[in-house]
Design an enzyme around this catalytic site. Structure first.
Site, PDB file in Angstrom:
ATOM      1  N   CYS A  67      85.895  41.819  44.238  1.00 54.08           N
ATOM      2  CA  CYS A  67      84.512  41.578  43.693  1.00 54.08           C
ATOM      3  C   CYS A  67      84.495  41.971  42.367  1.00 54.08           C
ATOM      4  CB  CYS A  67      83.319  42.225  44.692  1.00 54.08           C
ATOM      5  SG  CYS A  67      83.737  44.133  44.397  1.00 54.08           S
ATOM      6  N   GLU A 116      72.404  43.743  42.606  1.00 54.96           N
ATOM      7  CA  GLU A 116      73.228  42.682  42.170  1.00 54.96           C
ATOM      8  C   GLU A 116      72.651  41.322  42.854  1.00 54.96           C
ATOM      9  OE1 GLU A 116      77.500  44.925  41.358  1.00 54.96           O
ATOM     10  OE2 GLU A 116      77.380  43.613  43.079  1.00 54.96           O
TER      11      GLU A 116
END
Length: 194
Positions: A67, A116
């Site tokens: 990620c 996020e």
């Protein structure tokens, strides 16, 4: 290398500025742009990683392949390929946008909030590259190629990351990773080019 920056977003997922990554992650982390990637080999196995034990947030949890945060002005494809190379030593992959609308909030044990917009991408890697991983010890403690059934089981265990559990809830209905449909770039946030 300069200070890594994140792209800050408003509630419409439009870019409203940038901030240094490290000091921006705290108990009231601003909403920002990120991504998650699941690397898949020709047999349909998924590369599952354990985050490095020295990472400040969510150390040691098991999660997807990699990620990260697209840099200001960086497209999603370039950001994913950069992190695959830098974290795992994977030189390239065929990328597919799978969950372009994914977003989440999660709080780590130390109180750090993650907040996020985090599109999810599948990276198909050739078996030769899959066999030659080169892990960045600052990012990854361990990495293993798992069959999909084992990935599904991990989502029910507390040692998995909170974003992994939330993503698997959306990925599981799509079937095994080689069958995940291409959602295309249309639902990506306005702040992020494909």
């Amino acid at each position: 290398m300069g200070v890594e920056e994140i792209v800050l977003l408003n509630e419409d997922d439009e870019a409203i500025g940038t901030a240094p990554k490290a000091p921006s992650h705290h108990a009231d982390t601003p909403y920002h742009l990120a991504f998650s990637c699941y690397a898949v080999d020709g047999a349909g196995r998924v590369l599952i990683t354990q985050r490095a034990l020295g990472k400040r947030t969510f150390p040691g949890v098991w999660t997807g392949s990699c990620c990260g945060h697209p840099a200001p002005g960086e497209g999603l494809r370039d950001a994913v390929l950069r992190r695959l190379r830098d974290e795992l030593g994977l030189p390239g992959a065929a990328l597919t946008s799978v969950l372009p609308s994914f977003r989440y909030r999660a709080t780590a044990e130390d109180g750090t909030l993650e907040h996020e917009r985090c599109p999810v991408v599948r990276a198909l890697v050739d078996d030769g590259a899959a066999a030659r991983l080169s892990l960045n010890a600052e990012e990854v403690e361990r990495a293993e190629w798992w069959p999909w059934e084992r990935c599904l089981e991990l989502a029910g265990r507390p040692e998995s990351s909170p974003w992994y559990r939330l993503q698997l809830a959306e990925l599981a209905p799509l079937g095994p990773p080689l069958d995940w449909p291409d959602a295309g770039p249309g639902a990506l946030p306005p702040a992020l080019a494909w």
